[in-house]
Design a protein around this motif. Structure first.
Motif, PDB file in Angstrom:
ATOM      1  N   ALA A 280       1.239  -1.615   0.081  1.00 31.33           N
ATOM      2  CA  ALA A 280      -0.058   0.008   0.423  1.00 31.33           C
ATOM      3  C   ALA A 280       0.927   1.269   0.023  1.00 31.33           C
ATOM      4  O   ALA A 280       0.780   2.288  -0.568  1.00 31.33           O
ATOM      5  CB  ALA A 280      -0.692  -0.420   1.395  1.00 31.33           C
ATOM      6  N   GLU A 281       1.919   1.035   0.849  1.00 32.23           N
ATOM      7  CA  GLU A 281       3.032   2.379   0.694  1.00 32.23           C
ATOM      8  C   GLU A 281       3.896   2.538  -0.833  1.00 32.23           C
ATOM      9  O   GLU A 281       3.854   3.551  -1.318  1.00 32.23           O
ATOM     10  CB  GLU A 281       4.179   2.088   1.714  1.00 32.23           C
ATOM     11  CG  GLU A 281       3.636   2.659   3.077  1.00 32.23           C
ATOM     12  CD  GLU A 281       4.799   2.737   3.768  1.00 32.23           C
ATOM     13  OE1 GLU A 281       5.488   3.565   4.055  1.00 32.23           O
ATOM     14  OE2 GLU A 281       5.223   1.004   5.204  1.00 32.23           O
ATOM     15  N   ALA A 282       3.931   1.190  -0.807  1.00 28.08           N
ATOM     16  CA  ALA A 282       4.491   1.667  -2.818  1.00 28.08           C
ATOM     17  C   ALA A 282       3.260   2.085  -3.667  1.00 28.08           C
ATOM     18  O   ALA A 282       4.441   3.281  -3.994  1.00 28.08           O
ATOM     19  CB  ALA A 282       4.913   0.506  -3.195  1.00 28.08           C
ATOM     20  N   ARG A 283       2.075   1.902  -3.047  1.00 32.63           N
ATOM     21  CA  ARG A 283       0.836   2.441  -4.256  1.00 32.63           C
ATOM     22  C   ARG A 283       1.342   4.233  -3.826  1.00 32.63           C
ATOM     23  O   ARG A 283       1.337   4.166  -5.118  1.00 32.63           O
ATOM     24  CB  ARG A 283      -0.713   1.778  -4.228  1.00 32.63           C
ATOM     25  CG  ARG A 283      -1.396   2.833  -4.484  1.00 32.63           C
ATOM     26  CD  ARG A 283      -2.533   2.227  -4.105  1.00 32.63           C
ATOM     27  NE  ARG A 283      -2.848   2.149  -3.113  1.00 32.63           N
ATOM     28  CZ  ARG A 283      -3.501   0.617  -1.868  1.00 32.63           C
ATOM     29  NH1 ARG A 283      -4.384  -0.442  -3.071  1.00 32.63           N
ATOM     30  NH2 ARG A 283      -4.169   0.484  -0.657  1.00 32.63           N
ATOM     31  N   SER A 284       1.294   4.428  -2.860  1.00 33.42           N
ATOM     32  CA  SER A 284       1.413   5.955  -2.429  1.00 33.42           C
ATOM     33  C   SER A 284       2.486   6.506  -2.832  1.00 33.42           C
ATOM     34  O   SER A 284       2.176   8.056  -3.269  1.00 33.42           O
ATOM     35  CB  SER A 284       1.420   6.306  -0.708  1.00 33.42           C
ATOM     36  OG  SER A 284       0.396   5.082   0.231  1.00 33.42           O
ATOM     37  N   ILE A 285       3.329   6.184  -3.248  1.00 32.61           N
ATOM     38  CA  ILE A 285       4.422   7.055  -3.756  1.00 32.61           C
ATOM     39  C   ILE A 285       4.442   6.779  -5.227  1.00 32.61           C
ATOM     40  O   ILE A 285       5.061   7.476  -5.734  1.00 32.61           O
ATOM     41  CB  ILE A 285       5.626   5.317  -3.211  1.00 32.61           C
ATOM     42  CG1 ILE A 285       6.417   5.548  -1.310  1.00 32.61           C
ATOM     43  CG2 ILE A 285       7.139   6.237  -3.563  1.00 32.61           C
ATOM     44  CD1 ILE A 285       7.146   4.534  -0.986  1.00 32.61           C
ATOM     45  N   THR A 286       4.152   5.024  -5.874  1.00 29.09           N
ATOM     46  CA  THR A 286       4.374   5.271  -7.129  1.00 29.09           C
ATOM     47  C   THR A 286       3.172   5.835  -8.236  1.00 29.09           C
ATOM     48  O   THR A 286       3.186   6.430  -8.593  1.00 29.09           O
ATOM     49  CB  THR A 286       4.834   4.177  -7.600  1.00 29.09           C
ATOM     50  OG1 THR A 286       4.171   2.947  -6.898  1.00 29.09           O
ATOM     51  CG2 THR A 286       5.687   3.739  -7.225  1.00 29.09           C
ATOM     52  N   GLY A 287       1.922   5.336  -6.930  1.00 28.42           N
ATOM     53  CA  GLY A 287       0.607   6.053  -7.766  1.00 28.42           C
ATOM     54  C   GLY A 287       0.004   4.888  -8.423  1.00 28.42           C
ATOM     55  O   GLY A 287      -0.535   4.308  -9.105  1.00 28.42           O
ATOM     56  N   LEU A 288       0.935   3.578  -8.277  1.00 31.13           N
ATOM     57  CA  LEU A 288       0.654   2.205  -9.429  1.00 31.13           C
ATOM     58  C   LEU A 288      -0.696   1.655  -8.768  1.00 31.13           C
ATOM     59  O   LEU A 288      -0.246   1.073  -7.146  1.00 31.13           O
ATOM     60  CB  LEU A 288       1.461   1.526  -9.702  1.00 31.13           C
ATOM     61  CG  LEU A 288       2.193   2.128 -10.568  1.00 31.13           C
ATOM     62  CD1 LEU A 288       3.541   1.414 -11.266  1.00 31.13           C
ATOM     63  CD2 LEU A 288       2.102   3.084 -11.756  1.00 31.13           C
ATOM     64  N   PRO A 289      -1.625   0.867  -9.541  1.00 33.41           N
ATOM     65  CA  PRO A 289      -2.573  -0.033  -8.439  1.00 33.41           C
ATOM     66  C   PRO A 289      -1.531  -1.299  -7.963  1.00 33.41           C
ATOM     67  O   PRO A 289      -0.526  -1.853  -8.438  1.00 33.41           O
ATOM     68  CB  PRO A 289      -3.590  -0.288  -9.031  1.00 33.41           C
ATOM     69  CG  PRO A 289      -3.688   0.417  -9.796  1.00 33.41           C
ATOM     70  CD  PRO A 289      -2.128   1.098 -10.560  1.00 33.41           C
ATOM     71  N   VAL A 290      -2.106  -1.929  -7.252  1.00 38.46           N
ATOM     72  CA  VAL A 290      -1.353  -3.311  -6.551  1.00 38.46           C
ATOM     73  C   VAL A 290      -2.106  -4.732  -6.745  1.00 38.46           C
ATOM     74  O   VAL A 290      -3.304  -4.164  -6.123  1.00 38.46           O
ATOM     75  CB  VAL A 290      -1.092  -2.788  -4.687  1.00 38.46           C
ATOM     76  CG1 VAL A 290      -0.884  -3.817  -4.705  1.00 38.46           C
ATOM     77  CG2 VAL A 290       0.161  -2.091  -4.776  1.00 38.46           C
TER      78      VAL A 290
END
Lengths: 337, 337, 337, 337
Positions: free
Chosen positions: D151-161
């Motif tokens: 979820a943090e990676a999504r926040s950073i990149t804007g990419l869905p997971v």
């Protein structure tokens, strides 16, 4: 053969299919249901023209109502075929055990193995003079010299000999020495070779291809019978699957299935099928228990010096021990050994 | 080759294995670890003697450190082999599309198809004069008459011709008419036939067997090269799996794997691989995208009247449309068509 | 585990690999041969880190010298595990036959079948209350009601009960009714379910997955043992191959292979394996002959009215006849039934 | 469904079958041919009762005229399903590339990989928090902590997971963090899990089982749709065959076949399918060329330190290079990337 048409097939499509059926010599029998039209294709051997109908745009399904093989089928001949080889009966009450080395190497080793397996109860000798090898650099067999050694082994032991032919031009030569001619798994669909051995007077031992369906296996037998040679013995020897713990997957299901579909005798070759020495006795017992008419077993007096397949050869002592056990299993299923 | 011994192997076992290694002409290299002893078998082509070690009781594992094939390998020849057939280059920048009917039936239909596929951009004609058929009762091909028609089709169109040989005694005859001789999937391990075409001067198109591993496929190519014929083209045509929605499972993974292991050109035959007309264009595109050097495609002007494989033949119009699409894919991966 | 490096591996590469080996807690043991360097990775359970080495560019081959499973192996426990279920011993001298309908349907039919199979010599009842079905629209089982019927059938006949659990949340519920909990083939790698039944006190019957290698099958058993439940019974039930004449290919090779690798009892389920009523008795005999400790057999008093798998259910009369035959085969291999 | 009866079926047999057809709610439609009687079973979803007829002694063949799945079929919904995930469209003109590590290991590595694949053009991140592992001793994933990192990676990149759920009790938890919930290959027939995600509001990525036929794959999708969740994405990831040169056999034939049968989007996962880093770009190109709607690709910045599947992970640089090549192929087949 029954054709189930696509729902969108029009009157014109149906007429055109029926015309084609008539043109190739059969009668169409139309049955229109609520949602679907079904056409029976009536006439002898209609199934052999299946491909023509597969290519038709408006045919959704084809239901074969007869088998594509004739002479090998139980419908053609109800009773079990029993093949006589120098007085031995294959396919009858007695279980036939064929044993010997993978390939014929030296006279001495061959004779030693032949005498030993005879003593343990084998009724026939196997050994390859022409060897199909994955690598062009591997031992390719002794050729005619190997055939001569096999014939000598027969003289000494009195046991008939099974050996493989790989080449259409060797059929005559091999016939002179062998009592049964083997077609190996890799040649199961070498159709010209099948036709050639179909003209031979020798019984043929046909091995199942590594990825042959049972139907294809029987079609290959049909090639031989269609040339006039009715003495065909089928041999299950393992199929190729994803499992790597064994060399192949011995498909014992095939035994009762084939016995139902055909009148021909069925042997099993657990040596190739499982490919690991210590598991072979168990699979030999299972083969007899499920109805096989006999076994092909590789035996070598010194597997570490064998030119091929040493890892799957039983030692003479192991073979002798196994034969005693097989006798019990044979009797348990009403057979003799 | 590296032998990993069983933990219970004694000093005596190790000595005996080393003796045997020396006797067959290699050097043993022993390395004793805490729990296990490892023996390297050093010498050229040691891997070809693998079977000897497999049969040894005290050998637990064998690690091959070289491939069992030599001449076909990238180690033997680093650069891609480019085969020249009447000026056409196979294995180079250009993608080769070979098209035509499954079997040669009549002169008229063959010529019609040949002209049509030429117009759409095919650079070679395919067609069977000798047909390997599962059933002995199915159309077996026109034989030499079919070869003559193919040669005429070549005269008319200028396109070289690929056709299959099934019988060792027909190799000379087929060579007289064909520009490339095909070995079909069912004959991939017909080793005597491989040896015979290995002596021919014609390039050979070798199809992968239905259940052949990639290593076995390359070993069969090695048979041909080992006889002196270096012009071998490999062809992936689908393997047998559990899936029944398609006729076979076209194994496109094989394309990059084979391109890495060998210098020989690789074609793909999606017609047989997938076996259903409407899915063939997609698989042709995929074949080019993953690095194939060319395609074999069945085209028939009237699939419903084809003697074989009508269901997987494209119509000339479908073929033309597909060729236009393939051109784009070829360019996308830096090739020409 | 032994790493064979690529020939081009440099001193620096070797050092870096050794560093990594030490960092993850093992000792490297280097052996430099003429053409190749081999590194032993020494330490308990090194094989479990195999993936790390697979990803290394300079590692050409990995030779596992130990098995990835521990508790299920013969090395861990030499003697056969014998599981006691209400006084019945599974894995001992006696062959255990478990029989019953595919799914529990009505009380009456279940009781009728249970009584009948008991009379013929079955020692345990099978029947599904929770049914894994390919289609969401097919009968999914009676659930808890089915479990209750099974428990009643046990009261009436005195035979213990085997039934399947599909859902992690039902393990407790099923445990209350069943004597043995079955994990079906499709759940063989449902790892959370394996962990859950590993915490149960009930013996577990674990079916082999349709495409599971024997090693994967044993790894799934290891999941259960690793949670503390040592009473696992393995069950071969057919693998998926290209053959379509039978529903699956019953892999009887697996029986002697598994008996060698592990101490756990092995049953065979020919009903699912072959899937055609008339071939089941032959495969039951073969299963016992090759060393299985027991059988799972589907029996139904009216197969045409069965909610599932009717085509592979024996009629009570067929089952009785088969049991008499199995007795002979069991005795022939030194077992009782 | 059409029943073809055995030739020996009597008037009484036919009447009894027709009675049974009526009793279960359908209408029989009899058509008597010269040699064979055919009965159409008319009524909605008759095919779902196929098993009843398979168990009938006098039924020789069953021809299904409708598919056993409904909601996933093209007949039910003609137009392609396009699934919207945070504005991204799956199944439309644009090819979707999902990339990331096999398993979530540390925050730092995940973020590094996520940023890197985004830069190269990936539109979604993949990574496992719950890992199905063959061995109970292998890394089982970080669990909820892993989900939080994603979820943090999504926040950073804007990419869905996209991330996998293995356990029916974790569906709610995973739904809170993931944009798409993945069902892994080994759970494709974990029917209770399918039902549970069928009640979720998240789109589901369903991977094909290792030995699942295309029909079984679609039946598993039908489970999800039948619970009300119509947003299912299918993913081909390789099937199990005899070939060992690659980890699995990526079955690209399945792509055009599935696109024809269903309206759902289809992705391909060449990382698992071929399992060897250097062959993945070729298979990614092939996947797009044959019509896939997107790709799942494993990328790791340091594969040798990956906890799982390092051998099949691309390096970020390799991934970037591949993405540029894929763009060309996508355009060649009229798609965007």
């Amino acid at each position: 053969m029954i054709l189930t048409l696509k729902p969108q097939a029009t009157k014109k499509d149906i007429d055109s299919i029926c015309d084609r059926i008539k043109k190739i010599g059969f009668s169409p029998h139309i049955s229109k249901g609520k949602s679907v039209t079904v056409i029976g294709v009536i006439g002898p051997n209609a199934i052999l023209k299946k491909e023509i109908f597969e290519a038709m745009e408006m045919v959704a399904f084809i239901t074969p109502i007869s088998k594509p093989y004739k002479l090998v089928s139980r419908e053609f001949k109800k009773d079990d075929t029993i093949i006589d080889v120098r007085g031995l009966k294959i396919g009858g009450e007695e279980i036939l055990v064929v044993a010997g080395p993978c390939s014929v190497e030296t006279k001495e080793i061959l004779f030693e193995i032949a005498k030993s397996v005879k003593e343990s109860g084998a009724r026939m000798i196997r050994g390859g003079a022409f060897k199909p090898r994955t690598s062009p650099y591997a031992f390719q067999g002794l050729g005619e010299k190997g055939l001569k050694y096999l014939a000598e082994a027969r003289s000494i032991t009195g046991l008939p000999v099974v050996t493989e032919v790989m080449n259409i031009n060797h059929v005559k030569l091999v016939s002179e020495y062998a009592d049964i001619i083997q077609i190996g798994a890799r040649n199961m669909q070498n159709f010209d070779l099948l036709k050639e051995v179909g003209k031979s007077k020798r019984p043929i031992l046909l091995k199942r291809g590594l990825s042959a369906t049972i139907e294809e296996f029987l079609m290959s037998a049909e090639y031989i019978l269609s040339q006039g040679n009715y003495n065909v013995i089928l041999c299950e020897r393992g199929i190729r699957t994803f499992e790597t713990a064994t060399r192949f997957t011995l498909d014992l299901n095939a035994v009762p299935v084939i016995k139902k579909l055909t009148h021909l005798p069925v042997l099993v070759d657990p040596s190739h099928g499982v490919g690991v020495r210590e598991f072979i006795p168990a699979m030999c017992k299972a083969s007899i228990a499920c109805g096989a008419d006999g076994l092909l077993v590789e035996v070598h007096s010194c597997p570490e010096k064998a030119y091929s397949d040493g890892a799957q050869s039983l030692l003479p002592g192991q073979f002798a021990k196994m034969m005693a056990e097989l006798k019990c299993v044979a009797e348990a299923v009403g057979r003799k050994l």
